[in-house]
Design an enzyme around this catalytic site. Structure first.
Site, PDB file in Angstrom:
ATOM      1  N   ARG A  80     -34.651 -10.321   7.876  1.00 15.40           N
ATOM      2  CA  ARG A  80     -33.363 -10.046   6.888  1.00 15.40           C
ATOM      3  C   ARG A  80     -33.589 -11.068   5.795  1.00 15.40           C
ATOM      4  NH1 ARG A  80     -27.475  -9.664   8.493  1.00 15.40           N
ATOM      5  NH2 ARG A  80     -27.602 -11.903   8.610  1.00 15.40           N
ATOM      6  N   LYS A 182     -28.372 -10.796   1.410  1.00 13.11           N
ATOM      7  CA  LYS A 182     -27.417 -11.924   1.366  1.00 13.11           C
ATOM      8  C   LYS A 182     -27.619 -12.808   0.146  1.00 13.11           C
ATOM      9  CE  LYS A 182     -25.289 -13.453   5.490  1.00 13.11           C
ATOM     10  NZ  LYS A 182     -24.160 -12.385   6.003  1.00 13.11           N
ATOM     11  N   GLU A 218     -16.973  -2.600   3.550  1.00 23.74           N
ATOM     12  CA  GLU A 218     -16.914  -3.741   4.341  1.00 23.74           C
ATOM     13  C   GLU A 218     -15.694  -4.493   4.144  1.00 23.74           C
ATOM     14  OE1 GLU A 218     -20.597  -6.207   4.879  1.00 23.74           O
ATOM     15  OE2 GLU A 218     -21.512  -5.274   3.199  1.00 23.74           O
TER      16      GLU A 218
HETATM   17  C1  LIG Z   1     -23.435 -11.784   6.742  1.00 27.20           C
HETATM   18  C2  LIG Z   1     -22.602 -10.870   6.479  1.00 27.20           C
HETATM   19  C3  LIG Z   1     -22.183  -9.949   7.315  1.00 27.20           C
HETATM   20  C4  LIG Z   1     -22.505  -9.984   8.983  1.00 27.20           C
HETATM   21  O1  LIG Z   1     -23.741 -10.229   9.260  1.00 27.20           O
HETATM   22  P1  LIG Z   1     -24.226 -10.831  10.602  1.00 27.20           P
HETATM   23  O2  LIG Z   1     -25.747 -10.683  10.778  1.00 27.20           O
HETATM   24  O3  LIG Z   1     -23.434  -9.839  11.712  1.00 27.20           O
HETATM   25  O4  LIG Z   1     -23.737 -12.218  10.714  1.00 27.20           O
HETATM   26  C5  LIG Z   1     -21.619  -8.673   7.210  1.00 27.20           C
HETATM   27  N1  LIG Z   1     -21.265  -8.512   5.644  1.00 27.20           N
HETATM   28  C6  LIG Z   1     -21.816  -9.224   4.690  1.00 27.20           C
HETATM   29  C7  LIG Z   1     -21.105  -8.933   3.312  1.00 27.20           C
HETATM   30  C8  LIG Z   1     -22.310 -10.532   5.134  1.00 27.20           C
HETATM   31  O5  LIG Z   1     -22.602 -11.299   4.141  1.00 27.20           O
END
Ligand SMILES: *Cc1c(COP(=O)(O)O)cnc(C)c1O
Length: 337
Positions: A80, A182, A218
Protein backbone atom coordinates in the site's frame (compact mmCIF):
# COMPACT_ATOMS: atom_id res chain seq x y z
CA UNK A 1 14.08 4.56 29.41
CA UNK A 2 11.43 7.05 30.45
CA UNK A 3 8.59 6.08 32.76
CA UNK A 4 5.69 4.70 30.78
CA UNK A 5 2.43 4.15 32.59
CA UNK A 6 1.55 0.81 31.01
CA UNK A 7 -1.87 0.76 32.68
CA UNK A 8 -3.07 4.01 31.13
CA UNK A 9 -1.88 3.95 27.54
CA UNK A 10 -3.89 6.03 25.10
CA UNK A 11 -3.12 6.86 21.49
CA UNK A 12 -0.39 9.35 22.38
CA UNK A 13 3.18 9.82 21.30
CA UNK A 14 5.67 8.21 23.69
CA UNK A 15 8.53 7.71 21.27
CA UNK A 16 10.48 4.48 21.52
CA UNK A 17 14.21 5.11 21.88
CA UNK A 18 15.32 4.31 18.33
CA UNK A 19 14.16 5.26 14.85
CA UNK A 20 15.15 4.01 11.40
CA UNK A 21 16.22 6.48 8.71
CA UNK A 22 17.02 5.86 5.05
CA UNK A 23 17.61 8.45 2.34
CA UNK A 24 17.08 8.41 -1.39
CA UNK A 25 19.68 10.29 -3.44
CA UNK A 26 20.91 9.98 -7.02
CA UNK A 27 18.24 7.46 -7.85
CA UNK A 28 18.72 4.95 -5.01
CA UNK A 29 17.79 4.33 -1.39
CA UNK A 30 20.74 3.86 0.98
CA UNK A 31 20.89 0.92 3.40
CA UNK A 32 19.52 3.07 6.22
CA UNK A 33 20.57 3.24 9.84
CA UNK A 34 19.11 3.06 13.31
CA UNK A 35 19.48 6.30 15.27
CA UNK A 36 18.23 7.73 18.54
CA UNK A 37 14.73 9.17 18.11
CA UNK A 38 15.04 12.93 17.73
CA UNK A 39 14.60 15.96 15.46
CA UNK A 40 15.58 15.70 11.81
CA UNK A 41 17.18 18.45 9.70
CA UNK A 42 15.05 19.66 6.78
CA UNK A 43 15.43 22.60 4.37
CA UNK A 44 12.58 25.15 4.36
CA UNK A 45 12.23 24.47 0.62
CA UNK A 46 11.72 20.70 1.15
CA UNK A 47 8.81 19.65 -1.06
CA UNK A 48 7.00 17.93 1.80
CA UNK A 49 6.82 21.20 3.77
CA UNK A 50 5.61 23.27 0.84
CA UNK A 51 3.45 20.91 -1.21
CA UNK A 52 2.65 17.98 1.06
CA UNK A 53 4.55 15.31 -0.88
CA UNK A 54 4.47 12.73 1.87
CA UNK A 55 2.80 9.52 2.92
CA UNK A 56 2.59 7.35 6.02
CA UNK A 57 1.70 3.85 7.14
CA UNK A 58 0.25 2.55 10.38
CA UNK A 59 1.15 -0.87 11.77
CA UNK A 60 1.55 -2.58 15.13
CA UNK A 61 3.84 -5.04 16.88
CA UNK A 62 1.97 -7.32 19.25
CA UNK A 63 3.29 -9.06 22.34
CA UNK A 64 1.67 -12.46 22.12
CA UNK A 65 0.45 -14.55 25.02
CA UNK A 66 3.53 -16.81 24.82
CA UNK A 67 5.88 -13.82 24.82
CA UNK A 68 6.71 -13.85 21.13
CA UNK A 69 6.54 -10.60 19.16
CA UNK A 70 4.50 -10.46 15.96
CA UNK A 71 3.47 -8.06 13.25
CA UNK A 72 0.33 -8.61 11.19
CA UNK A 73 0.69 -8.94 7.39
CA UNK A 74 3.40 -6.25 7.11
CA UNK A 75 3.75 -6.97 3.36
CA UNK A 76 0.28 -5.47 2.87
CA UNK A 77 1.52 -2.19 4.32
CA UNK A 78 4.57 -2.27 2.05
CA UNK A 79 2.36 -2.80 -1.00
CA UNK A 80 0.00 0.00 0.00
CA UNK A 81 2.87 2.39 0.74
CA UNK A 82 4.27 1.75 -2.73
CA UNK A 83 0.88 2.38 -4.34
CA UNK A 84 0.89 5.72 -2.54
CA UNK A 85 4.45 6.47 -3.66
CA UNK A 86 3.37 6.01 -7.28
CA UNK A 87 0.40 8.35 -6.81
CA UNK A 88 2.61 11.04 -5.27
CA UNK A 89 5.54 10.58 -7.70
CA UNK A 90 7.88 9.28 -5.01
CA UNK A 91 10.36 6.39 -5.36
CA UNK A 92 9.07 3.02 -4.17
CA UNK A 93 10.74 0.91 -1.49
CA UNK A 94 11.72 -2.69 -1.90
CA UNK A 95 9.09 -4.62 0.09
CA UNK A 96 11.64 -6.88 1.81
CA UNK A 97 13.69 -3.82 2.75
CA UNK A 98 10.57 -2.26 4.27
CA UNK A 99 9.79 -5.34 6.39
CA UNK A 100 13.37 -6.17 7.44
CA UNK A 101 14.14 -2.54 8.43
CA UNK A 102 11.10 -2.52 10.67
CA UNK A 103 12.08 -5.88 12.16
CA UNK A 104 15.60 -4.61 12.88
CA UNK A 105 14.16 -1.52 14.57
CA UNK A 106 11.74 -3.60 16.62
CA UNK A 107 14.63 -5.64 18.01
CA UNK A 108 16.16 -2.36 19.26
CA UNK A 109 12.88 -1.16 20.78
CA UNK A 110 11.71 -4.36 22.50
CA UNK A 111 11.44 -2.63 25.89
CA UNK A 112 8.76 -0.36 24.46
CA UNK A 113 6.36 -3.14 23.52
CA UNK A 114 3.71 -3.02 26.25
CA UNK A 115 3.30 -6.03 28.55
CA UNK A 116 0.79 -8.64 27.32
CA UNK A 117 -2.73 -7.27 27.48
CA UNK A 118 -1.74 -3.63 28.13
CA UNK A 119 -1.46 -2.37 24.55
CA UNK A 120 0.70 -2.65 21.44
CA UNK A 121 3.69 -0.93 19.90
CA UNK A 122 2.43 1.33 17.12
CA UNK A 123 4.75 1.47 14.10
CA UNK A 124 4.72 4.63 12.00
CA UNK A 125 6.65 4.58 8.70
CA UNK A 126 6.74 7.92 6.88
CA UNK A 127 8.16 8.69 3.43
CA UNK A 128 8.46 12.21 2.06
CA UNK A 129 10.09 14.55 -0.43
CA UNK A 130 13.01 16.07 1.47
CA UNK A 131 14.68 17.55 -1.62
CA UNK A 132 14.17 21.24 -2.44
CA UNK A 133 11.95 22.66 -5.19
CA UNK A 134 10.46 26.10 -5.58
CA UNK A 135 7.85 25.18 -8.17
CA UNK A 136 5.33 22.38 -7.75
CA UNK A 137 7.45 19.40 -8.78
CA UNK A 138 8.45 16.06 -7.30
CA UNK A 139 11.50 16.28 -5.04
CA UNK A 140 14.87 14.91 -6.14
CA UNK A 141 15.63 13.51 -2.67
CA UNK A 142 13.47 11.50 -0.29
CA UNK A 143 13.55 10.34 3.31
CA UNK A 144 12.04 7.20 4.78
CA UNK A 145 11.72 7.10 8.57
CA UNK A 146 10.16 4.58 10.92
CA UNK A 147 9.39 5.52 14.50
CA UNK A 148 7.40 3.67 17.14
CA UNK A 149 5.27 4.43 20.17
CA UNK A 150 3.51 2.20 22.70
CA UNK A 151 -0.24 2.75 22.44
CA UNK A 152 -3.54 1.80 23.98
CA UNK A 153 -6.95 2.24 22.31
CA UNK A 154 -7.33 4.83 19.52
CA UNK A 155 -10.72 5.91 20.82
CA UNK A 156 -10.84 6.45 24.57
CA UNK A 157 -12.73 3.58 26.11
CA UNK A 158 -11.76 1.19 23.28
CA UNK A 159 -14.45 -1.40 22.70
CA UNK A 160 -17.03 0.60 24.68
CA UNK A 161 -17.89 2.36 21.42
CA UNK A 162 -18.11 5.77 19.77
CA UNK A 163 -20.70 8.36 18.73
CA UNK A 164 -20.49 9.83 15.26
CA UNK A 165 -21.87 12.82 13.43
CA UNK A 166 -22.44 13.02 9.69
CA UNK A 167 -21.29 16.35 8.21
CA UNK A 168 -22.63 16.82 4.72
CA UNK A 169 -20.72 20.06 4.33
CA UNK A 170 -17.25 18.51 4.60
CA UNK A 171 -15.72 15.72 2.56
CA UNK A 172 -12.70 13.69 3.52
CA UNK A 173 -11.41 13.14 -0.01
CA UNK A 174 -12.59 13.87 -3.56
CA UNK A 175 -13.30 11.02 -5.97
CA UNK A 176 -10.19 11.27 -8.12
CA UNK A 177 -7.85 12.69 -5.50
CA UNK A 178 -5.61 10.93 -3.01
CA UNK A 179 -8.20 9.45 -0.63
CA UNK A 180 -7.20 5.92 -1.61
CA UNK A 181 -3.65 6.34 -0.27
CA UNK A 182 -2.34 7.53 3.09
CA UNK A 183 -1.21 10.89 1.69
CA UNK A 184 -0.52 13.31 4.53
CA UNK A 185 -2.63 16.11 3.06
CA UNK A 186 -5.82 14.07 3.43
CA UNK A 187 -5.49 14.27 7.18
CA UNK A 188 -4.87 18.01 7.34
CA UNK A 189 -8.17 18.46 5.51
CA UNK A 190 -9.98 16.44 8.19
CA UNK A 191 -8.81 18.47 11.18
CA UNK A 192 -11.43 21.20 11.06
CA UNK A 193 -14.56 19.01 10.76
CA UNK A 194 -13.15 16.67 13.41
CA UNK A 195 -12.60 19.56 15.79
CA UNK A 196 -16.15 20.80 15.17
CA UNK A 197 -17.84 17.51 15.99
CA UNK A 198 -15.58 16.96 19.01
CA UNK A 199 -16.66 20.31 20.40
CA UNK A 200 -20.23 19.05 20.19
CA UNK A 201 -19.34 15.87 22.10
CA UNK A 202 -19.00 13.37 19.21
CA UNK A 203 -15.95 11.16 18.76
CA UNK A 204 -15.51 11.47 15.00
CA UNK A 205 -17.01 12.55 11.70
CA UNK A 206 -18.77 10.02 9.48
CA UNK A 207 -17.93 11.14 5.95
CA UNK A 208 -20.14 10.83 2.89
CA UNK A 209 -18.95 10.73 -0.73
CA UNK A 210 -17.77 13.98 -2.28
CA UNK A 211 -19.92 13.69 -5.42
CA UNK A 212 -23.41 13.26 -3.97
CA UNK A 213 -23.03 13.60 -0.18
CA UNK A 214 -25.27 10.52 0.09
CA UNK A 215 -23.09 7.43 0.37
CA UNK A 216 -20.99 6.51 3.38
CA UNK A 217 -17.24 6.62 2.91
CA UNK A 218 -15.34 6.34 6.19
CA UNK A 219 -15.10 7.27 9.83
CA UNK A 220 -12.21 9.72 10.07
CA UNK A 221 -9.34 7.27 9.75
CA UNK A 222 -11.18 3.98 10.02
CA UNK A 223 -13.27 1.94 7.55
CA UNK A 224 -17.01 1.59 8.03
CA UNK A 225 -19.10 -1.60 8.39
CA UNK A 226 -22.83 -2.25 8.64
CA UNK A 227 -24.48 -5.48 9.81
CA UNK A 228 -28.08 -6.32 8.99
CA UNK A 229 -29.86 -9.70 8.81
CA UNK A 230 -26.70 -11.79 8.36
CA UNK A 231 -25.16 -9.47 5.75
CA UNK A 232 -22.02 -7.50 6.47
CA UNK A 233 -21.60 -4.52 4.17
CA UNK A 234 -18.78 -2.04 3.73
CA UNK A 235 -18.44 0.77 1.16
CA UNK A 236 -16.82 -0.42 -2.07
CA UNK A 237 -13.35 0.97 -2.79
CA UNK A 238 -14.40 3.90 -4.95
CA UNK A 239 -10.94 5.49 -5.07
CA UNK A 240 -11.54 7.98 -2.28
CA UNK A 241 -11.75 5.30 0.42
CA UNK A 242 -8.57 4.04 2.04
CA UNK A 243 -8.19 0.28 1.43
CA UNK A 244 -7.71 -0.75 5.05
CA UNK A 245 -5.83 -3.93 5.86
CA UNK A 246 -8.19 -4.52 8.79
CA UNK A 247 -11.13 -4.04 6.40
CA UNK A 248 -9.84 -6.98 4.33
CA UNK A 249 -9.27 -9.18 7.36
CA UNK A 250 -12.74 -8.47 8.72
CA UNK A 251 -14.35 -9.32 5.37
CA UNK A 252 -12.51 -12.66 5.36
CA UNK A 253 -13.29 -13.53 9.00
CA UNK A 254 -16.92 -12.49 8.66
CA UNK A 255 -17.42 -14.88 5.77
CA UNK A 256 -15.17 -17.82 6.68
CA UNK A 257 -15.54 -17.82 10.44
CA UNK A 258 -19.01 -16.42 11.08
CA UNK A 259 -20.92 -17.29 7.91
CA UNK A 260 -21.92 -13.69 7.24
CA UNK A 261 -22.51 -12.58 3.66
CA UNK A 262 -19.90 -9.94 2.78
CA UNK A 263 -20.84 -7.09 0.45
CA UNK A 264 -18.71 -4.26 -0.89
CA UNK A 265 -21.17 -1.76 -2.27
CA UNK A 266 -22.62 1.73 -2.01
CA UNK A 267 -24.32 2.34 1.34
CA UNK A 268 -26.71 5.27 1.53
CA UNK A 269 -26.59 7.19 4.80
CA UNK A 270 -30.24 6.43 5.65
CA UNK A 271 -29.56 2.70 5.57
CA UNK A 272 -27.53 3.16 8.75
CA UNK A 273 -30.43 4.17 10.89
CA UNK A 274 -32.08 0.72 10.72
CA UNK A 275 -28.88 -1.36 10.92
CA UNK A 276 -28.49 -4.13 13.48
CA UNK A 277 -24.88 -3.16 14.25
CA UNK A 278 -22.34 -0.64 13.02
CA UNK A 279 -18.60 -0.56 13.61
CA UNK A 280 -15.37 0.80 12.17
CA UNK A 281 -11.99 -0.82 11.63
CA UNK A 282 -8.31 0.08 11.48
CA UNK A 283 -4.95 -0.92 12.84
CA UNK A 284 -5.33 1.77 15.50
CA UNK A 285 -9.11 1.51 15.95
CA UNK A 286 -9.06 -2.34 15.72
CA UNK A 287 -12.84 -2.92 15.68
CA UNK A 288 -14.72 -0.10 17.39
CA UNK A 289 -18.50 -0.29 17.82
CA UNK A 290 -20.55 2.70 16.64
CA UNK A 291 -23.30 3.42 19.16
CA UNK A 292 -25.05 6.32 17.49
CA UNK A 293 -25.02 8.45 14.36
CA UNK A 294 -26.21 12.03 14.35
CA UNK A 295 -27.61 13.31 11.08
CA UNK A 296 -28.92 16.86 10.63
CA UNK A 297 -29.78 17.30 14.28
CA UNK A 298 -31.33 13.88 14.81
CA UNK A 299 -29.53 11.27 16.87
CA UNK A 300 -29.97 7.69 15.63
CA UNK A 301 -29.11 5.12 18.29
CA UNK A 302 -27.87 1.81 16.87
CA UNK A 303 -28.60 -1.58 18.46
CA UNK A 304 -29.93 -0.05 21.68
CA UNK A 305 -26.77 1.98 22.16
CA UNK A 306 -24.43 -0.82 23.20
CA UNK A 307 -21.75 -2.76 21.28
CA UNK A 308 -23.27 -5.41 19.00
CA UNK A 309 -22.91 -9.17 19.51
CA UNK A 310 -21.37 -9.94 16.10
CA UNK A 311 -19.14 -6.88 16.40
CA UNK A 312 -17.81 -8.34 19.64
CA UNK A 313 -17.30 -11.81 18.12
CA UNK A 314 -15.35 -10.33 15.22
CA UNK A 315 -13.27 -8.23 17.61
CA UNK A 316 -12.46 -11.22 19.78
CA UNK A 317 -11.54 -13.34 16.77
CA UNK A 318 -9.20 -10.69 15.32
CA UNK A 319 -7.55 -9.82 18.67
CA UNK A 320 -7.32 -13.54 19.45
CA UNK A 321 -5.35 -14.20 16.28
CA UNK A 322 -3.11 -11.16 16.81
CA UNK A 323 -2.27 -12.17 20.37
CA UNK A 324 -1.83 -15.87 19.64
CA UNK A 325 -4.92 -17.02 21.56
CA UNK A 326 -6.63 -18.29 18.41
CA UNK A 327 -4.85 -20.33 15.79
CA UNK A 328 -3.53 -18.29 12.87
CA UNK A 329 -4.92 -20.51 10.11
CA UNK A 330 -4.31 -18.01 7.35
CA UNK A 331 -0.64 -17.16 8.01
CA UNK A 332 -1.38 -13.55 8.91
CA UNK A 333 1.12 -13.33 11.77
CA UNK A 334 4.68 -12.35 11.00
CA UNK A 335 6.78 -13.47 13.97
CA UNK A 336 9.75 -11.27 14.76
CA UNK A 337 12.65 -13.56 15.70
C1 LIG B 1 -5.16 3.89 7.90
C2 LIG B 1 -6.57 4.20 7.56
C3 LIG B 1 -7.58 3.23 7.66
C4 LIG B 1 -7.36 1.87 8.25
O1 LIG B 1 -6.42 1.10 7.56
P1 LIG B 1 -5.78 -0.18 8.25
O2 LIG B 1 -4.85 -0.72 7.24
O3 LIG B 1 -6.87 -1.10 8.59
O4 LIG B 1 -5.06 0.32 9.47
C5 LIG B 1 -8.85 3.57 7.24
N1 LIG B 1 -9.13 4.79 6.76
C6 LIG B 1 -8.20 5.75 6.65
C7 LIG B 1 -8.57 7.07 6.09
C8 LIG B 1 -6.89 5.49 7.06
O5 LIG B 1 -5.96 6.44 7.00
Amino acid sequence: MQNIDWDNLGFDINPAEKMFVSRYRDGAWDAGSILDYGPIPLYPAAVVLNYGQGIFEGMKAYRMKDGRIAMFKPEDNATRLNAGCRRLCMPELDEDFFVTSIEALLRENLDFIPPFGKGDLYIRPILFGSGQMLGVNPADEYTFIVYMSPVGPYFKGGFSGIRLKIRRDYHRAPLLGTGGVKAIGNYAASLEPKRMVKEEGYDEVLYLDARTSSYVEEVGSANFFLLKDGVIATPRLSGSILPGTTRNEVLVLAKERFGLVPQERDIRYDELFSADELFCTGTAAVITPILSVNFEGENHVIGGGSPGKKTRELYEELKGIQLGDIEDERGWLHIVE
